[in-house]
Motif scaffolding. Structure first.
Motif, short mmCIF file in Angstrom:
data_model
loop_
_atom_site.label_atom_id
_atom_site.label_comp_id
_atom_site.label_asym_id
_atom_site.label_seq_id
_atom_site.Cartn_x
_atom_site.Cartn_y
_atom_site.Cartn_z
N ASP A 170 53.79 40.23 35.20
CA ASP A 170 54.15 41.51 35.82
C ASP A 170 55.34 42.10 35.07
N ARG A 171 55.10 43.12 34.26
CA ARG A 171 56.16 43.75 33.47
C ARG A 171 55.82 45.22 33.30
N PRO A 172 56.78 46.05 32.91
CA PRO A 172 56.55 47.50 32.85
C PRO A 172 55.38 47.92 31.96
N SER A 173 55.12 47.15 30.91
CA SER A 173 54.05 47.54 29.99
C SER A 173 52.66 47.11 30.46
N ARG A 174 52.59 46.24 31.47
CA ARG A 174 51.28 45.74 31.89
C ARG A 174 50.41 46.88 32.41
N SER A 175 49.14 46.88 32.01
CA SER A 175 48.21 47.92 32.44
C SER A 175 48.12 47.97 33.96
N PRO A 176 48.07 49.17 34.54
CA PRO A 176 47.91 49.27 36.00
C PRO A 176 46.57 48.72 36.49
N GLU A 177 45.62 48.52 35.57
CA GLU A 177 44.32 47.96 35.95
C GLU A 177 44.38 46.45 36.13
N ILE A 178 45.47 45.83 35.70
CA ILE A 178 45.60 44.37 35.79
C ILE A 178 46.40 44.02 37.03
N ARG A 179 45.82 43.14 37.85
CA ARG A 179 46.47 42.72 39.09
C ARG A 179 45.80 41.43 39.56
N PRO A 180 46.45 40.65 40.38
CA PRO A 180 45.78 39.45 40.93
C PRO A 180 44.52 39.83 41.68
N LEU A 181 43.44 39.09 41.46
CA LEU A 181 42.15 39.42 42.05
C LEU A 181 41.79 38.52 43.24
N ASN A 182 42.32 37.31 43.26
CA ASN A 182 42.04 36.36 44.34
C ASN A 182 40.54 36.11 44.48
N LEU A 183 39.88 35.85 43.36
CA LEU A 183 38.45 35.58 43.37
C LEU A 183 38.18 34.18 43.90
N SER A 184 37.08 34.03 44.58
CA SER A 184 36.65 32.71 45.02
C SER A 184 35.97 31.99 43.86
N ALA A 185 35.76 30.70 44.02
CA ALA A 185 35.07 29.93 42.99
C ALA A 185 33.66 30.47 42.77
N ASP A 186 32.99 30.88 43.84
CA ASP A 186 31.64 31.43 43.71
C ASP A 186 31.67 32.76 42.96
N GLU A 187 32.66 33.58 43.23
CA GLU A 187 32.75 34.86 42.53
C GLU A 187 33.02 34.67 41.04
#
Length: 347
Positions: A299-316
């Motif tokens: 998490d830094r100022p240059s990080r793309s706004p499209e990048i964020r924690p997704l919290n995907l399950s193992a199945d996903e």
């Protein structure tokens, strides 16, 4: 799938109904997403370097010939192997001294559709400007421009090939670049199970891959950067992973905060067989790439706004992996580069 040469891209219509979603709105949404992945019907060539068979044949010869290396022991194909998705399968690109560079060898697949600047950090303005960087680099092929021109000018077969391609036998840096770029624009990924599904064959990919497709375009938001037929937006993003001195595109655009640690979005065709991954080859397996995006990166100022924690399950995660595996071409569907004709090369 067949390609027609031209100056632009024309999408073919998507066939068949969409199935596998639980609701009418889900069916409609998946159909809308599928429409954005329809295969193009033409290979685009720039007006300043239009396609000709003679130029493509010359470019192919140059690509595979070690005559363009100082010691005549390396060629373009040394690092861009057809059987390895036109990359080299290594973590990082090799040097002449058997050491590694700082970057992974990029695939040459589908460069004809790459918009904007090329290279992991965008150092190249277009495909024509790429060739002599590796050819003349001391750590790569190591042959100065003037020596390359002199070698080819002294070779009767090449003089004849340049005459056929350009209507006179003169060998120049610009003509070498144009021929190599013409050939490389013909390196097109073959038809995949995903393409058959997009064209209407519902049995072409498994149900898990269809769920992965929905995730890719929906909640996981992968398509924000990896959308469209070639699975790249052609842009540069900090995905929150790069550290150290290499600022990527930020080295050239020093007044832009968002381009710090931003690297070129690679296409995803043949991705399941193209590891290692990331610009620096720092991730060995595709499963680990999915885990990285799931965490969201630094998490830094240059990080793309499209990048964020997704919290995907193992199945996903498994569904996303199943989808990505459908992007590998089926045997015998890649470009038949030996079959160049005036009308169309046959993928």
């Amino acid at each position: 799938m067949r390609w027609k040469l031209g100056g632009g891209v024309t999408a073919i219509a998507m066939l068949g109904a969409v199935t596998g979603s639980a609701t009418d709105s889900g069916v409609a949404q998946r159909a809308a997403w599928r429409a954005t992945y329809a295969a193009p019907a033409t290979i685009p060539f720039p007006d300043e370097n239009p396609y000709s068979r003679a130029k493509a044949v010359l470019g192919r010869k140059l690509f595979f010939d070690p005559i363009l290396s100082a010691d005549r022991d390396r060629a373009c194909v040394t690092c861009h192997l057809p059987d390895l998705a036109w990359a080299d399968g290594r973590r990082r690109a090799p040097t002449r001294a058997d050491s590694d560079t700082d970057l992974r060898t990029p695939t040459l697949l589908n460069l004809a559709w790459q918009e904007g600047r090329l290279g992991w950090d965008g150092k190249f303005r277009d495909l024509e400007s790429v060739a002599f960087v590796p050819i003349s680099a001391p750590g790569n092929m190591g042959l100065p421009v003037e020596d390359a021109v002199a070698r080819l000018s002294a070779d009767a077969a090449y003089v004849a090939a340049f005459k056929e391609a350009y209507a006179d036998p003169g060998v120049t840096k610009a003509r070498i670049e144009a021929a190599l770029a013409t050939f490389q624009r013909l390196i097109v990924s073959g038809a995949s199970p995903f393409d058959r599904w997009i064209a209407g064959d519902e049995a072409a990919i498994p149900v898990a891959a269809k769920r992965g497709f929905d995730l890719f375009n929906g909640r996981a938001n992968c398509a924000a950067c990896h959308g469209g037929w070639a699975f790249t937006d052609g842009s540069f993003h900090d995905i929150g992973t790069a550290v150290g001195a290499d600022l990527g595109r930020g080295r050239f655009v020093t007044n832009s905060q968002v381009l710090r640690y931003a690297f070129k979005t690679p296409g995803l065709r043949e991705v399941a067989g193209r590891g290692a991954y990331m610009h620096d080859g720092s991730i060995a397996a595709l499963e680990a790439v999915i885990d990285l995006y799931d965490r969201g990166g630094i998490d830094r100022p240059s990080r793309s706004p499209e990048i964020r924690p997704l919290n995907l399950s193992a199945d996903e995660k498994a569904d996303l992996l199943a989808f990505l595996r459908t992007l590998n071409s089926e045997p015998g569907t890649g470009p038949a580069l030996a079959d160049l004709t005036e009308a169309a090369p046959r993928p």
